[in-house]
Write an enzyme that holds these catalytic residues in place. Structure first.
Site, PDB file in Angstrom:
ATOM      1  N   TYR A  78       0.850  -1.193   0.000  1.00 39.11           N
ATOM      2  CA  TYR A  78       0.000   0.000   0.000  1.00 39.11           C
ATOM      3  C   TYR A  78       0.881   1.236   0.000  1.00 39.11           C
ATOM      4  O   TYR A  78       1.717   1.412   0.891  1.00 39.11           O
ATOM      5  CB  TYR A  78      -0.934   0.031   1.212  1.00 39.11           C
ATOM      6  N   GLN A  93     -10.672   0.783   1.357  1.00 38.15           N
ATOM      7  CA  GLN A  93     -11.134  -0.135   0.304  1.00 38.15           C
ATOM      8  C   GLN A  93      -9.980  -0.902  -0.331  1.00 38.15           C
ATOM      9  O   GLN A  93     -10.150  -2.052  -0.759  1.00 38.15           O
ATOM     10  CB  GLN A  93     -11.957   0.603  -0.757  1.00 38.15           C
ATOM     11  N   ASN A 103      -2.814   6.497   6.773  1.00 38.43           N
ATOM     12  CA  ASN A 103      -3.420   7.300   7.834  1.00 38.43           C
ATOM     13  C   ASN A 103      -4.052   6.382   8.885  1.00 38.43           C
ATOM     14  O   ASN A 103      -3.919   5.158   8.833  1.00 38.43           O
ATOM     15  CB  ASN A 103      -4.433   8.287   7.252  1.00 38.43           C
ATOM     16  N   SER A 125       3.007   9.673  10.890  1.00 45.84           N
ATOM     17  CA  SER A 125       4.444   9.755  11.138  1.00 45.84           C
ATOM     18  C   SER A 125       4.759  10.510  12.417  1.00 45.84           C
ATOM     19  O   SER A 125       4.015  11.391  12.849  1.00 45.84           O
ATOM     20  CB  SER A 125       5.123  10.440   9.955  1.00 45.84           C
ATOM     21  N   GLN A 140       9.057  16.104   9.460  1.00 47.08           N
ATOM     22  CA  GLN A 140       8.010  15.147   9.806  1.00 47.08           C
ATOM     23  C   GLN A 140       6.673  15.831  10.026  1.00 47.08           C
ATOM     24  O   GLN A 140       5.624  15.259   9.740  1.00 47.08           O
ATOM     25  CB  GLN A 140       8.415  14.367  11.063  1.00 47.08           C
ATOM     26  N   HIS A 164       4.261  15.977   7.066  1.00 46.38           N
ATOM     27  CA  HIS A 164       3.615  14.761   6.555  1.00 46.38           C
ATOM     28  C   HIS A 164       2.095  14.868   6.618  1.00 46.38           C
ATOM     29  O   HIS A 164       1.392  14.505   5.677  1.00 46.38           O
ATOM     30  CB  HIS A 164       4.066  13.536   7.360  1.00 46.38           C
ATOM     31  N   GLU A 216       8.921   6.381  16.463  1.00 51.35           N
ATOM     32  CA  GLU A 216       9.138   5.787  15.141  1.00 51.35           C
ATOM     33  C   GLU A 216      10.530   6.167  14.638  1.00 51.35           C
ATOM     34  O   GLU A 216      11.353   5.316  14.310  1.00 51.35           O
ATOM     35  CB  GLU A 216       8.075   6.297  14.164  1.00 51.35           C
ATOM     36  N   HIS A 217      10.795   7.471  14.559  1.00 52.94           N
ATOM     37  CA  HIS A 217      12.110   7.989  14.181  1.00 52.94           C
ATOM     38  C   HIS A 217      12.740   8.646  15.409  1.00 52.94           C
ATOM     39  O   HIS A 217      12.069   9.391  16.123  1.00 52.94           O
ATOM     40  CB  HIS A 217      11.994   9.044  13.081  1.00 52.94           C
ATOM     41  N   ASP A 245      14.398   8.340   4.978  1.00 53.37           N
ATOM     42  CA  ASP A 245      13.149   8.328   4.208  1.00 53.37           C
ATOM     43  C   ASP A 245      13.396   8.000   2.750  1.00 53.37           C
ATOM     44  O   ASP A 245      12.511   7.463   2.072  1.00 53.37           O
ATOM     45  CB  ASP A 245      12.461   9.690   4.302  1.00 53.37           C
ATOM     46  N   GLU A 285       1.651 -35.423  29.715  1.00 55.77           N
ATOM     47  CA  GLU A 285       0.619 -34.534  29.193  1.00 55.77           C
ATOM     48  C   GLU A 285      -0.686 -35.265  28.897  1.00 55.77           C
ATOM     49  O   GLU A 285      -1.659 -34.651  28.456  1.00 55.77           O
ATOM     50  CB  GLU A 285       1.127 -33.845  27.915  1.00 55.77           C
ATOM     51  N   HIS A 333       0.600 -39.630  21.044  1.00 55.86           N
ATOM     52  CA  HIS A 333       1.936 -39.076  20.841  1.00 55.86           C
ATOM     53  C   HIS A 333       2.988 -40.102  21.281  1.00 55.86           C
ATOM     54  O   HIS A 333       3.995 -40.308  20.596  1.00 55.86           O
ATOM     55  CB  HIS A 333       2.118 -37.791  21.680  1.00 55.86           C
TER      56      HIS A 333
END
Length: 426
Positions: free
Chosen positions: A124, A186, A209, A233, A255, A258, A322-323, A356, A410, A415
């Site tokens: 994506y 979608q 987003n 971000s 940033q 963004h 994140e960064h 980036d 067990e 087994h």
């Protein structure tokens, strides 16, 4: 940016809150669209493309002539920049390849691990206000190195029903097998269920987003894997008087531009630096084409003064950025002790924007504190580890009794029998 002076630890959670909606606010919309796409396929996808992107498409599959036309539209200097970035990203991700792991755990017991590519992946790539051609590189290059057979890319169309030419050029350069003009919830729903035009995939990659982030999380309920929760971000800079205030301000704004739901934070032991950075932000922000977006993001952002590096580190690890940019008189202290961060940038001449685009590391990273448990996208994100074992007569003889005893403990008689029958044949 809001200035916060030596906050007590009890206030950190409140101070470090992200400016994002809760999942509950978004999930109803996401669930509704998922249900419609599952039921109605492409007709539902087209309905929401028209509703959210303002364009009605007769065919949302990008054709070969469209790709060829896009290639001609991309300036030569941009093509060269994309190729440079691709070379560096390829080099870094190729270096992440690992050999088969083989060990004889006991005499006659051979165990090994091999990696296989995920066959079908969905990438994506956000479009909207910023067509992220760099994200194509960050996702398609490691997919290509891993050997994924189907690499499908979805990106939202503009008002003319087109995808940015640089996105198409880069996708073609990196071996993407199919490109579809669809974005948002979608697109993620299409990857999840499959439609006539959008192939169902095994794993979905890419930032987006808040709605895309929740959609990816919902996809996991239907058996589709995701890279990580990667939402709006964010950047945290720790800096003191060793830093260049104009560089720090530029990094924060890089940033902030963004999106309005982005967040940037400055942590410092120097009130002087905080003041200088605030002044620089005021100067630099006025010249940005995306000034209104940056201003709103800055309103969600904070400058935090702390007494020492130890307190700064504790606060940063609690935030889990994140960064993370480190620009202090003692960079090694933060580099050696940081526990929660997606990607780290060190020193005056390492802007976050290098990661980036073109340094080679991947920019698809965990946000919203998920760096406490998730890694950023890397080569292994596109691979599965499969374990193998082969046991001969000597091997089953050496470990068989232990297997029998554990199976009985067990309460799993079948087994035990699977081993007992073999031991009787020895």
């Amino acid at each position: 940016m809001k200035f916060i002076n030596n906050p007590s630890k009890e206030l950190w959670s409140k101070i470090l809150e992200r400016p994002t909606k809760t999942v509950d606010d978004i999930e109803k919309t996401v669930t509704q669209i998922f249900e419609e796409v599952q039921k109605n396929g492409d007709s539902a996808v087209n309905k929401y493309t028209q509703q959210f992107d303002g364009v009605s498409l007769k065919n949302n599959i990008v054709s070969t002539p469209e790709i060829n036309a896009a290639i001609e539209l991309v300036p030569q200097d941009l093509k060269e920049a994309i190729q440079l970035a691709k070379n560096n990203i390829t080099a870094f991700h190729k270096a992440q390849k690992t050999e088969k792991v083989y060990v004889e755990t006991a005499n006659g017991v051979a165990c090994w691990q091999e990696k296989r590519p995920i066959q079908k992946v969905g990438l994506y790539v956000p479009g909207g206000t910023a067509p992220l051609l760099s994200t194509v590189l960050m996702l398609a290059v490691p997919a290509q190195i891993a050997g994924c057979k189907e690499v499908v890319l979805c990106s939202p169309p503009d008002k003319n029903g087109a995808i940015n030419p640089a996105i198409l050029y880069t996708a073609n350069l990196c071996g993407v097998t199919k490109i579809i003009k669809v974005g948002g919830i979608q697109a993620i729903a299409g990857f999840t269920f499959g439609t006539e035009n959008i192939p169902q995939v095994y794993k979905i990659f890419g930032p987006g987003n808040q709605f895309v982030t929740v959609a990816k999380q919902l996809a996991t309920k239907y058996g589709v894997a995701i890279d990580m929760p990667a939402g709006p971000s964010e950047l945290l800079v720790v800096a003191d008087d060793a830093a260049n205030a104009s560089f720090v301000a530029a990094d924060l704004l890089s940033q902030a531009e963004h999106g309005v739901d982005s967040q940037v934070i400055l942590v410092s032991t120097s009130k002087k630096l905080i003041t200088e950075v605030a002044d620089e932000i005021e100067k630099q922000i006025k010249a940005l084409p995306r000034v209104e977006i940056a201003k709103k993001a800055i309103e969600n952002s904070k400058s935090i003064l702390v007494e020492n590096n130890e307190i700064a580190l504790d606060l940063i690890n609690q935030y889990g950025p994140e960064h993370f940019i480190v620009n202090t008189t003692n960079n090694n202290f933060f580099v050696d002790n940081i526990e929660n961060a997606g990607s780290v940038f060190i020193g005056n001449y390492t802007p976050e924007s290098a990661g980036d685009y073109a340094s080679g590391t991947n920019h698809t990273l965990p946000t919203n504190g998920f760096s406490k448990a998730y890694s950023g996208v890397n080569l292994d994100s596109f691979l599965k580890s499969i374990t193998f074992q082969e046991i001969n007569k000597e091997g089953i003889s050496s470990i068989g009794k232990a297997i029998e005893l554990m199976a009985v403990a067990e309460g799993l008689q079948a087994h035990k029998n699977a081993v007992t029958l073999r031991l009787k044949e020895l």
